[in-house]
Design an enzyme around this catalytic site. Structure first.
Site, PDB file in Angstrom:
ATOM      1  N   TYR A  26      26.316 -21.800  56.315  1.00 56.69           N
ATOM      2  CA  TYR A  26      26.339 -20.866  57.442  1.00 56.69           C
ATOM      3  C   TYR A  26      25.127 -19.949  57.378  1.00 56.69           C
ATOM      4  O   TYR A  26      24.562 -19.707  56.312  1.00 56.69           O
ATOM      5  CB  TYR A  26      27.584 -19.976  57.386  1.00 56.69           C
ATOM      6  N   ASP A  56      36.024 -19.657  63.652  1.00 55.72           N
ATOM      7  CA  ASP A  56      36.851 -18.662  64.327  1.00 55.72           C
ATOM      8  C   ASP A  56      36.405 -18.472  65.771  1.00 55.72           C
ATOM      9  O   ASP A  56      35.338 -18.922  66.180  1.00 55.72           O
ATOM     10  CB  ASP A  56      36.737 -17.304  63.614  1.00 55.72           C
TER      11      ASP A  56
END
Length: 271
Positions: free
Chosen positions: A112, A54
């Site tokens: 992540y 994002d």
């Protein structure tokens, strides 16, 4: 003859609207790198990434690949690209690959880390590179809550309403939260992630840490299969794409996971 290359990319996402190429005039990581590689190759280059981050999300080792007819030594690609890329994007490694390699479709897992700076005063030098939370947090409770997300679940509640994935079931091989002084780090790995999934999980953990609800409420959230049943979406600032995993025969270079200024071990936290 067409040659395929894999690359490992580090970037700071602050100035970009995410990985994927956007409409004209909107900066993205993918488009920025493609323009530089196309100039070096003297032909159009299309870059395929392991994930789609994002706006504002960072990466320490985003794996990608591209095909080209241009003949260049690997050092030439690396030095040439980094000399022309903006200072907030850097190619860390490059490797010749067979055409059966695909950065997105051959990835078996993605990983992540989400970094929270938990102290009263906000950090200036890490602006938009960590998420600042000044409230006192029950970290022990958050650590236990993180483990609730491990395994195979329907993550409908924890994906964005705009998520376009056809099915919300994912397998999380680990979801561990640890404290390192002022920093809290969520380390999370799955076979794939939904839009905003990591940020929504982190938002849930932060609310648990602030005493908004108990750990058992996570089961209620899963059962609801409704985004409105979960809490806020944590900011993009603290999120880092740190690794994509592939079958061993591809022999991709090993790269420290990062973020490097935290000096964390690459191993999964054993808690």
């Amino acid at each position: 003859m067409m040659q395929r290359y894999a690359v490992g990319i580090e970037f700071c996402g602050i100035r970009y609207r995410g990985w994927q190429t956007q409409q004209a005039g909107v900066p993205s990581i993918q488009e920025t790198i493609e323009k530089v590689l196309s100039k070096i190759a003297d032909e159009p280059i299309i870059l395929h990434g392991a994930g789609r981050t994002d706006a504002g999300v960072h990466a320490t080792n985003m794996v990608a690949h591209f095909d080209t007819n241009a003949i260049r030594p690997q050092r030439g690609w690396l030095m040439g690209a980094n000399s022309q890329l903006p200072k907030d994007i850097s190619i860390q490694w490059i490797k010749e690959m067979n055409t059966d390699f695909h950065a997105r479709f051959k990835a078996t897992a993605r990983r992540y880390r989400y970094v929270v700076y938990n102290t009263l005063n906000r950090p200036a030098l890490l602006h938009k590179q960590v998420t600042h939370v000044y409230q006192t947090l029950d970290v022990d409770k958050m650590m236990l809550a993180a483990r609730k997300f491990e395994g195979t679940h329907n993550f409908e509640t924890f994906r964005a309403a705009s998520c376009q994935s056809s099915q919300p079931v994912r397998h999380l091989s680990h979801c561990r939260l640890t404290r390192h002084g002022r920093y809290l780090v969520l380390d999370i790995q799955a076979d794939g992630f939904l839009h905003h999934m990591v940020r929504n999980i982190m938002g849930c953990l932060l609310e648990i840490g602030q005493g908004c609800y108990e750990i058992e409420h996570i089961d209620t959230m899963f059962a609801a299969q409704d985004r409105k049943a979960a809490g806020v979406t944590a900011p993009a600032d603290g999120l880092y794409f740190i690794q994509a995993y592939y079958p061993e025969h591809f022999e991709l270079p090993q790269h420290p996971l990062g973020p490097h200024w935290l000096n964390l071990p690459d191993e999964i936290p054993n808690i």
